[in-house]
Design an enzyme around this catalytic site. Structure first.
Site: not given
Ligand SMILES: *Cc1c(COP(=O)(O)O)cnc(C)c1O
Length: 399
Positions: A40, A143, A283
């Protein structure tokens, strides 16, 4: 060297050999569970399609994304491996989801209904096989996901739908990176209770179950189930310092070398100037220079993902094989670096923001510690103006 098509000498290098190596190590740890590489957010800023290919070469059996659009990008890039979408797609996106062989996660009645009608429109369960879907249980992350009390009704809907194939049941951890926090065990226990309840209700078993992110994979072996979903560790970072002892024990067990950070972030010095003691730079005209200084300007700024707070946090970069502090506030497009008199720094010198030069290394973890965040945020915010180049250091041998 800037990538083709860009005029600015600033780029990120992604070592695909490191990705393959990390996946190989994680897959060995997780075995017999399979490994899903989470790509992702453009593979955590590393570039989704090349990383997906490297991860599959390294032994990942599938991929996961947060958004349907990210899955479509993998398909457009020619990636044919299974792709799980980690959140429930919007009703309007369900058709594309199945059309392009993405597997949606479902956790609401509306989501199941949308998946059924999109499946029906494609002939799923009649002129073609049922379309696979997975169900997510919220065991405490709070979530997304079906609450434990709602899962049964969702699974009943899925199992009864002639268009849908109940391919998986999964959950996600909130604090697996804290190895002494018992909440992860509570999440596992609740997940087990939900599975037992579904079984007792006579519902069919999902084809697979999964729970572990990187921290779960490394530090909570009981959570590996049929598959682990690794993100940050695929890119060569630990999810937290706390899991390092568990990681080291696992590396020894599988007799493989350490994870290797895959990303380096670099630029070339575009200007070098000398200023007298007392001058104030950039700045805000920060603290006056204590001594006469040679200052290098480097063409990356907060619009590229260098947090504005990196200067006040005491952040630095590598030039000429040495760590050198910023000399003033990060601007949108450029930073200024204090090199000190006699440093010999010249226009065109390579600057390393993240990565190694000479014997020195600056990691995304170091940035994260200074800025009070996690490596995840540092690497995912490296912006689209920064071209990614791909290198390959090979996989490294088991040590
Ligand atoms: C992002 C995510 C992961 C991966 O998590 P990491 O800590 O980067 O290994 C796994 N499962 C879900 C549902 C996620 O949103």
């Amino acid at each position: 060297m800037a990538a083709e098509g860009t005029q600015r000498p600033a780029w990120a290098e992604v070592d695909l050999g490191a990705i393959r190596h990390n996946v190989r190590v994680l897959a060995a740890m997780a075995a017999p569970a399979k490994l899903c590489a989470v790509v992702k957010a453009d593979a955590y800023g590393h570039s989704a399609v090349p990383v997906a290919r490297a991860a599959l070469e390294g032994g990942a059996t599938e991929l996961a994304v947060a958004l349907v659009d990210e899955g479509l990008e993998l398909r457009d890039g020619g990636v044919t491996a299974p792709v799980l979408v980690l959140s429930e797609p919007a009703v309007d996106a369900m058709r594309d989801t199945f059309d392009r062989q993405l597997v949606p996660t479902l956790y609401t009645g509306a989501g199941v209904a949308a998946a059924r009608s999109a499946g029906r429109a494609l002939g799923a369960g009649s002129s073609r096989p049922r379309v696979p879907v997975e169900v997510k249980v919220d065991t405490g992350m709070h979530r997304v996901g079906a609450a434990p009390g709602e899962v049964r009704s969702i699974v009943e809907l899925v199992a009864a739908a002639p268009e849908l194939d109940y391919a998986g049941l999964w959950t996600h951890f909130a604090v697996a990176d804290r190895v002494s926090d018992g909440f992860t065990s509570e999440q596992v226990a609740l997940f087990e209770a939900v599975r037992a309840e579904l079984k007792a209700a006579g519902l069919p078993e999902p084809r697979r179950v999964h729970a572990a992110n990187s921290a779960g994979t490394i530090a909570w072996p009981a959570s590996r189930y049929d598959m682990v979903r690794c993100g940050i560790s695929v890119y060569g970072y630990v999810p937290s310092r706390e899991v390092v002892p568990a990681l080291e024990a696992e590396l020894a067990r599988v007799e493989m070398g350490p994870l290797r950070p895959a990303l380096s972030w670099k630029a070339k010095v575009t200007m070098v100037r000398e200023y007298e003691a007392g001058e104030r730079l950039s700045y805000g005209r920060g603290a006056p220079l204590a001594d006469r200084a040679v200052v290098a300007t480097v063409p990356l700024g907060y619009a590229d993902g260098v947090p504005r707070g990196y200067f006040s946090a005491g952040g630095g970069v590598l030039i000429g094989g040495r760590r050198r502090p910023l000399a003033g506030m990060v601007t949108m497009d450029q930073i200024v670096v204090a090199c000190g008199p006699g440093s010999g720094v010249r226009e065109g010198d390579e600057t390393v923001l993240i990565g190694s030069q000479g014997g020195e290394t600056i990691t995304a973890d170091e940035w994260a510690d200074l800025l009070g965040t996690v490596s995840y945020e540092i690497v995912t915010r490296i912006g689209r103006r920064v071209p990614r180049q791909f290198t390959d250091s090979g996989e490294g041998d088991p040590s």
